[in-house]
Design an enzyme around this catalytic site. Structure first.
Site, mmCIF file in Angstrom:
data_model
loop_
_atom_site.group_PDB
_atom_site.id
_atom_site.type_symbol
_atom_site.label_atom_id
_atom_site.label_comp_id
_atom_site.label_asym_id
_atom_site.label_seq_id
_atom_site.Cartn_x
_atom_site.Cartn_y
_atom_site.Cartn_z
ATOM 1 N N CYS A 1 0.835 -1.200 0.000
ATOM 2 C CA CYS A 1 0.000 0.000 0.000
ATOM 3 C C CYS A 1 0.877 1.262 0.000
ATOM 4 O O CYS A 1 1.502 1.569 -0.999
ATOM 5 C CB CYS A 1 -0.998 -0.042 1.152
ATOM 6 N N HIS B 1 -3.696 -5.195 0.638
ATOM 7 C CA HIS B 1 -3.135 -5.595 1.931
ATOM 8 C C HIS B 1 -3.118 -7.120 2.084
ATOM 9 O O HIS B 1 -4.130 -7.715 2.454
ATOM 10 C CB HIS B 1 -3.944 -4.963 3.075
ATOM 11 N N GLU C 1 -1.657 -8.737 4.386
ATOM 12 C CA GLU C 1 -1.532 -9.082 5.809
ATOM 13 C C GLU C 1 -2.876 -9.214 6.517
ATOM 14 O O GLU C 1 -2.909 -9.609 7.689
ATOM 15 C CB GLU C 1 -0.644 -8.054 6.524
#
Length: 168
Positions: free
Chosen positions: A49, A148, A150
């Site tokens: 990002c 993202h 994660e």
């Protein structure tokens, strides 16, 4: 942290570096940047990002606000299309589109986008709202994703991070 010294980073002994996301905009004045040594160590780098945006800006690409690009801000679920066979995403998919291209279900949260990749980078992923949702310079082992990996909302996020950490 972005504000550590180049000496600290050099002496840390990292085998790879991940530039994380954040709420800032690289289109604004004095916002966090990766220390230049990150791109000179010769270790793989993954930008996530904001990490992708600062990587692009620092290496000669261009980042614009969504409004300047005539695109909406993205927040939430998105489907990205993998482009080519770049190592970070190669063989990783949630589904396939009508043309047989790999599709990943991911979580987006950004108001800025890379408008022009730095020299040496190739397109790795895209959405209709974000034409450059992933980019890579495989020669230098630099990878970047606008989404993202994660978060649990990115279905193959663990596989993507594992690929970077274990294989790249």
């Amino acid at each position: 942290p972005y504000d550590v010294t180049a000496e600290f980073i050099q002496n840390y002994g990292a085998k790879g570096i991940i530039l994380s996301g954040g709420p800032n905009s690289v289109t604004e004045g004095d916002t966090p940047r990766a220390p230049q040594i990150v791109f000179e160590l010769g270790v793989p780098v993954l930008g996530i990002c904001y990490g992708m945006q600062t990587m692009a800006a620092q290496l000669g690409g261009r980042v614009e606000t969504a409004e300047a690009l005539g695109k909406p801000r993205e927040f939430g679920f998105a489907k990205i299309h993998s482009v080519g066979h770049i190592q970070l995403l190669d063989g990783i998919a949630d589904q396939f589109d009508d043309q047989g291209n790999r599709v990943l279900e991911v979580w987006m949260s950004h108001g800025d986008s890379v408008a022009q990749m730095p020299n040496g980078f190739a397109l790795m992923a895209q959405t209709t709202a974000c034409p450059i949702a992933g980019m890579a310079d495989e020669q230098r082992h630099f990878y970047a994703v606008q989404f993202h990996p994660e978060v649990t909302h990115t279905v193959q996020g663990e596989a993507i991070l594992s690929r970077f950490v274990k294989d790249i």
